[in-house]
Write a protein that holds these residues in place. Structure first.
Motif, PDB file in Angstrom:
ATOM      1  N   PHE A   1       0.853  -0.983  -0.076  1.00  0.00           N
ATOM      2  CA  PHE A   1      -0.007   0.115  -0.035  1.00  0.00           C
ATOM      3  C   PHE A   1       0.787   1.265   0.091  1.00  0.00           C
ATOM      4  O   PHE A   1       0.583   2.242  -0.858  1.00  0.00           O
ATOM      5  CB  PHE A   1      -0.860  -0.066   1.303  1.00  0.00           C
TER       6      PHE A   1
ATOM      7  N   LYS B   1       1.574   4.357  -3.042  1.00  0.00           N
ATOM      8  CA  LYS B   1       1.712   5.867  -2.501  1.00  0.00           C
ATOM      9  C   LYS B   1       2.835   6.453  -3.267  1.00  0.00           C
ATOM     10  O   LYS B   1       2.738   7.611  -3.748  1.00  0.00           O
ATOM     11  CB  LYS B   1       1.653   5.980  -1.270  1.00  0.00           C
TER      12      LYS B   1
ATOM     13  N   ARG C   1       2.820   5.553  -8.235  1.00  0.00           N
ATOM     14  CA  ARG C   1       1.380   5.604  -8.649  1.00  0.00           C
ATOM     15  C   ARG C   1       1.413   5.071  -9.746  1.00  0.00           C
ATOM     16  O   ARG C   1       2.147   4.931 -10.686  1.00  0.00           O
ATOM     17  CB  ARG C   1       0.956   7.182  -8.800  1.00  0.00           C
TER      18      ARG C   1
ATOM     19  N   GLN D   1      -6.847   7.151  -6.443  1.00  0.00           N
ATOM     20  CA  GLN D   1      -7.288   7.590  -4.898  1.00  0.00           C
ATOM     21  C   GLN D   1      -7.085   6.975  -3.954  1.00  0.00           C
ATOM     22  O   GLN D   1      -7.273   5.562  -4.116  1.00  0.00           O
ATOM     23  CB  GLN D   1      -8.774   7.936  -5.276  1.00  0.00           C
ATOM     24  N   TRP D   2      -6.931   7.309  -2.691  1.00  0.00           N
ATOM     25  CA  TRP D   2      -6.615   6.296  -1.507  1.00  0.00           C
ATOM     26  C   TRP D   2      -7.443   6.351  -0.294  1.00  0.00           C
ATOM     27  O   TRP D   2      -8.443   7.564  -0.023  1.00  0.00           O
ATOM     28  CB  TRP D   2      -5.164   6.912  -1.028  1.00  0.00           C
ATOM     29  N   ASN D   3      -7.794   5.185   0.220  1.00  0.00           N
ATOM     30  CA  ASN D   3      -8.671   5.194   1.131  1.00  0.00           C
ATOM     31  C   ASN D   3      -8.011   4.614   2.220  1.00  0.00           C
ATOM     32  O   ASN D   3      -7.832   3.388   2.392  1.00  0.00           O
ATOM     33  CB  ASN D   3      -9.808   4.459   1.080  1.00  0.00           C
ATOM     34  N   ASP D   4      -7.198   5.167   3.111  1.00  0.00           N
ATOM     35  CA  ASP D   4      -6.208   4.953   4.278  1.00  0.00           C
ATOM     36  C   ASP D   4      -6.867   3.967   5.293  1.00  0.00           C
ATOM     37  O   ASP D   4      -6.194   2.796   5.792  1.00  0.00           O
ATOM     38  CB  ASP D   4      -5.452   6.119   4.930  1.00  0.00           C
TER      39      ASP D   4
ATOM     40  N   LYS E   1      -7.536   0.712   3.375  1.00  0.00           N
ATOM     41  CA  LYS E   1      -6.376   0.279   2.682  1.00  0.00           C
ATOM     42  C   LYS E   1      -6.882   0.053   1.298  1.00  0.00           C
ATOM     43  O   LYS E   1      -6.644  -1.468   0.753  1.00  0.00           O
ATOM     44  CB  LYS E   1      -5.697  -0.870   3.358  1.00  0.00           C
TER      45      LYS E   1
ATOM     46  N   ILE F   1      -7.430   1.245  -2.878  1.00  0.00           N
ATOM     47  CA  ILE F   1      -7.207   2.445  -3.906  1.00  0.00           C
ATOM     48  C   ILE F   1      -8.502   2.295  -4.895  1.00  0.00           C
ATOM     49  O   ILE F   1      -8.787   1.285  -5.284  1.00  0.00           O
ATOM     50  CB  ILE F   1      -5.826   2.152  -4.536  1.00  0.00           C
TER      51      ILE F   1
END
Length: 227
Positions: free
Chosen positions: A158, A162, A165, A171-174, A177, A179
């Motif tokens: 992950f 970052k 790319r 787009q990221w959803n931390d 986890k 994308i």
């Protein structure tokens, strides 16, 4: 190039954003594959001089050789390998994408008038409409970009994504986890997922998830009888 694979990710990342002049003037160095180097130099020269080429290409599966007429329009690197985009009257696929490798047996210039490209690969500022909606090199005109959501089950992977790319739309959803990408489906996307099959899960769309599942099942069958 040719000095090891440690910079391959960086090269892949940069190849989507460099200008045409950089792509056109790039050189292969440190390569022991002279046929590969010769093919690149010949096609690069033909592209710069608007020369139509006659190319003999060997089959991947047998000893047969086919001849194509090739109108070169653009060069792009993907996964540390060059591909030439252009037009070939022998193919219904437009643009015709020619891998520059040892399957190219012979390249000769012709006196035919070059057919100009129907696509805008890069503008004067180095931006590209053609590559905006894809990962890699395969742009299927009939397909539209769609939302692809992937869950990353490995923290290091992950974080690597970052730093490196795989596409500009990412787009990221931390928290989850995950994308999200907005791209067309193509073989390069599926290869990326399969390369990290033990770390990356397709969340959506369901049809892509099912397709990857079928490939994984086929792969498992190959290993089932291992002693």
């Amino acid at each position: 190039q040719g000095e090891g694979a440690e910079h391959a990710d960086l090269i892949d990342d940069l190849s989507d954003f460099v200008s045409h002049s950089i792509v056109s003037n790039n050189k292969i160095v440190g390569s022991e594959n002279k046929s590969y180097e010769l093919g690149f130099k010949t096609i690069k020269q033909a592209l710069n001089e608007n020369v139509v080429l006659k190319i003999l290409v060997k089959s991947r599966n047998n000893e047969s050789v086919s001849q194509i007429e090739f109108h070169p329009h653009f060069l792009k690197m993907w996964k540390n390998k060059w591909y030439a985009f252009g037009h070939s009257p022998q193919s219904e696929i437009d643009p015709y994408v020619l891998p520059i490798d040892t399957l190219i047996k012979e390249i000769k210039p012709t006196l035919k008038k070059i057919k100009k490209s129907n696509f805008s690969y890069l503008d004067a500022n180095g931006n590209s409409d053609f590559f905006n909606e894809i990962i890699g090199i395969t742009n299927i005109k009939e397909r539209s970009a769609e939302k692809i959501t992937l869950k990353i089950h490995n923290k290091d992977r992950f974080n690597r994504l970052k730093l490196n790319r795989i596409h500009s739309s990412i787009q990221w959803n931390d928290e989850k986890k995950e994308i999200t990408l907005y791209v067309k489906r193509n073989i390069e996307l599926e290869v990326f997922i399969m390369e990290h099959a033990d770390q990356i899960e397709v969340v959506s769309p369901p049809s892509l998830r099912q397709n990857i599942y079928k490939k994984l099942k086929k792969g498992i069958r190959l290993y089932k009888n291992t002693n």
